[in-house]
Design a protein around this motif. Structure first.
Motif, mmCIF file in Angstrom:
data_model
loop_
_atom_site.group_PDB
_atom_site.id
_atom_site.type_symbol
_atom_site.label_atom_id
_atom_site.label_comp_id
_atom_site.label_asym_id
_atom_site.label_seq_id
_atom_site.Cartn_x
_atom_site.Cartn_y
_atom_site.Cartn_z
ATOM 1 N N VAL A 28 2.166 -5.772 -8.800
ATOM 2 C CA VAL A 28 2.654 -6.946 -8.104
ATOM 3 C C VAL A 28 2.776 -6.641 -6.612
ATOM 4 N N PHE A 29 2.927 -7.690 -5.812
ATOM 5 C CA PHE A 29 2.912 -7.605 -4.356
ATOM 6 C C PHE A 29 3.996 -6.670 -3.824
ATOM 7 N N GLU A 30 5.229 -6.834 -4.314
ATOM 8 C CA GLU A 30 6.335 -6.061 -3.784
ATOM 9 C C GLU A 30 6.190 -4.567 -4.048
ATOM 10 N N THR A 31 5.676 -4.201 -5.218
ATOM 11 C CA THR A 31 5.510 -2.778 -5.504
ATOM 12 C C THR A 31 4.308 -2.202 -4.769
ATOM 13 N N ALA A 32 3.328 -3.040 -4.434
ATOM 14 C CA ALA A 32 2.248 -2.575 -3.566
ATOM 15 C C ALA A 32 2.809 -2.203 -2.194
ATOM 16 N N ILE A 33 3.785 -2.972 -1.720
ATOM 17 C CA ILE A 33 4.469 -2.634 -0.473
ATOM 18 C C ILE A 33 5.193 -1.305 -0.616
ATOM 19 N N GLU A 34 5.919 -1.136 -1.713
ATOM 20 C CA GLU A 34 6.647 0.109 -1.938
ATOM 21 C C GLU A 34 5.697 1.304 -1.969
ATOM 22 N N ALA A 35 4.549 1.136 -2.617
ATOM 23 C CA ALA A 35 3.572 2.224 -2.681
ATOM 24 C C ALA A 35 3.059 2.571 -1.286
ATOM 25 N N GLY A 36 2.877 1.550 -0.447
ATOM 26 C CA GLY A 36 2.455 1.793 0.924
ATOM 27 C C GLY A 36 3.501 2.546 1.724
ATOM 28 N N VAL A 37 4.765 2.222 1.512
ATOM 29 C CA VAL A 37 5.855 2.913 2.204
ATOM 30 C C VAL A 37 5.928 4.373 1.747
ATOM 31 N N ILE A 38 5.830 4.591 0.443
ATOM 32 C CA ILE A 38 5.879 5.957 -0.087
ATOM 33 C C ILE A 38 4.759 6.803 0.508
ATOM 34 N N ALA A 39 3.542 6.244 0.557
ATOM 35 C CA ALA A 39 2.412 6.983 1.118
ATOM 36 C C ALA A 39 2.655 7.325 2.586
ATOM 37 N N ALA A 40 3.183 6.377 3.355
ATOM 38 C CA ALA A 40 3.454 6.626 4.776
ATOM 39 C C ALA A 40 4.500 7.716 4.956
ATOM 40 N N LYS A 41 5.563 7.678 4.166
ATOM 41 C CA LYS A 41 6.610 8.694 4.266
ATOM 42 C C LYS A 41 6.066 10.078 3.913
#
Length: 495
Positions: free
Chosen positions: A474-487
């Motif tokens: 889903v959209f929101e967890t795609a955002i979370e995955a992007g944040v995790i990768a950046a961190k």
């Protein structure tokens, strides 16, 4: 007592246009960005996950490469007669956490979709809103059975955890080893539950309840009952029968979810580019990475210290085969994708304008019909004509019929199957926009939470994976995955 759980929900598509006068409002950036300077990070994929990673690394020397001519991936919109209609992501849960903070920085404010949000068509009768769903389940399956199911959901919610923190030894890990249908059978639920949620999961994930794991099914089911006072009584059902003024709990933006994509692209400027198709990534002798891509017919190379793949898993595996380990590729290979199609139907007369979304009976090719003018009309806008969007899903994620059938075949079959509800549907349609997805949804099959948690455990260096295939589709967890990768990239580069 009521059920409290943040719901991550999103309908997604990857498409090609088939109608005239259809515009994409998502901006394109076509300037060449290759340079001899070593990048801190190259992000591959310009969907919401890749753009989120770029947003959280925008102060660094980065570049994002998107293969298509537009950004957004499966979050795309069109425009017709002044109406902005969604081709992919339809709505979100209430923004919270990282997403909420990102919206604040982008000066965006989500708006709650006016009720009635949902309707269900069952045996010739319309059930409206969350209370309508309760009415249907109680009528067809019994009130005691409904309350027993709600109690089960509450107990699971108290222990629920998500990738990458999923614990295989947890109390609810057994749900990751069952299909949704097996779970329903264990609970001895009446058939109405399988009928409703088979349509739900085909519509959301392009997969049926015999394919989606119980763990993957749980968040979507739980969202249907968030905030509900338990137990449900006959008095409550009678008092709130066919309630149409309840809070929807679902959110969007004035022009659809692509408002978020547009704002991110505008903020990132020349750090992102379209029409840049990555063909391969190689590790160099000095421990860096060469990212090769084609743009305007030319092959170019960018040297970078790290790479984030924010692409569908099959694409990640193909272009990253030279730097991903065999074990990583083995885990990635076990993330199947379901195809999907949307068809926006343009008409002079209303087709469906009674709610935002109508869930159709089980067994039909279309799973949902959306009033694509709903939000704008509720905001007071008035334009010529109407748009009703069909969401057309496979009966199994393994079925490629949707990708092989012609536009005419898909439309004719849909018109025929929907004739009981709208006998004059075909006659009302004056034009259409059909979109197809090869990789629409990563399917949470049995064991998905365990496999993805293990995959996350292998990503401790300069290669990171993002996208909704990494947590939950889903959209929101795609955002979370992007944040995790950046961190993780920041930690790896010590920046």
């Amino acid at each position: 007592m009521n059920l409290k759980l943040n719901r991550r929900r999103f309908i997604t598509m990857l498409l090609s246009s088939a109608a005239a006068n259809v515009l994409s409002p998502i901006p394109s950036v076509t300037n060449a960005y290759a340079t001899a300077t070593v990048k801190d990070t190259v992000i591959i994929g310009g969907g919401i996950s890749g753009l989120t990673s770029a947003f959280h690394l925008q102060d660094k020397n980065i570049v994002l490469l998107e293969a298509e001519e537009y950004f957004g991936g499966r979050t795309v919109s069109g425009e017709h007669n002044g109406w902005s209609y969604t081709k992919g992501t339809e709505y979100l849960s209430k923004p919270y956490g990282t997403f909420k903070r990102m919206l604040t920085e982008l000066n965006l404010k989500a708006i709650e979709i006016p009720s009635p949000m949902d309707q269900i068509w069952h045996e010739g009768k319309l059930y409206s809103g969350d209370n309508g769903r309760l009415q249907l389940l109680a009528e067809k399956g019994g009130l005691d059975e409904l309350n027993s199911f709600l109690e089960t959901l509450i107990n699971i919610a108290n222990s629920y955890d998500e990738v990458p923190d999923f614990d295989e030894e947890s109390r609810i890990a057994y749900l990751d080893r069952l299909t949704c249908k097996e779970w329903f059978d264990q609970l001895q639920l009446p058939n109405i539950y399988s009928e409703i949620y088979n349509v739900t999961f085909r519509g959301l994930f392009g997969a049926n309840i015999n394919e989606v794991s119980a763990m993957g099914a749980f968040p979507e089911i739980a969202f249907d009952f968030i905030g509900l006072d338990y137990p449900v009584t006959k008095e409550f059902l009678q008092k709130n029968k066919d309630e149409r003024n309840e809070s929807s709990g679902a959110y969007s933006f004035p022009n659809g979810i692509t408002d978020v994509i547009n704002a991110l692209v505008g903020r990132l400027g020349d750090k992102v580019m379209t029409s840049a198709k990555v063909t391969g990534v190689k590790k160099t002798a000095d421990g860096l990475y060469n990212v090769e891509y084609t743009s305007n017919g030319d092959t170019q190379t960018i040297k970078t210290r790290s790479v984030i793949f924010a692409t569908p898993m099959p694409v990640t595996q193909r272009i990253g085969s030279q730097i991903l380990t065999q074990y990583q590729q083995h885990l990635i290979d076990q993330v199947p994708y379901g195809p999907y199609v949307t068809a926006a139907l343009f008409s002079d007369e209303p087709i469906f304008t009674d709610a935002f979304d109508l869930a159709l009976p089980d067994g039909l090719l279309p799973t949902d019909v959306y009033d694509s003018t709903w939000i704008q009309r509720k905001l007071g806008e008035s334009h010529k004509g109407y748009i009703a969007s069909l969401y057309i899903a496979p009966f199994s994620y393994k079925d490629n019929y949707l990708l092989e059938a012609t536009d005419d075949e898909l439309l004719e079959r849909s018109y025929t199957e929907l004739a009981e509800i709208w006998p004059d549907l075909k006659q009302k349609v004056r034009g259409y926009d059909i979109h197809r997805f090869t990789y629409a949804y990563p399917v949470s099959t049995v064991g998905a939470y365990s496999r993805l948690t293990k995959l996350y455990g292998t990503l401790n260096g300069g290669v990171q994976l993002a996208g909704d295939g990494m947590i939950y589709p889903v959209f929101e967890t795609a955002i979370e995955a992007g944040v995790i990768a950046a961190k993780r990239v920041r930690n790896y580069l010590h920046i």
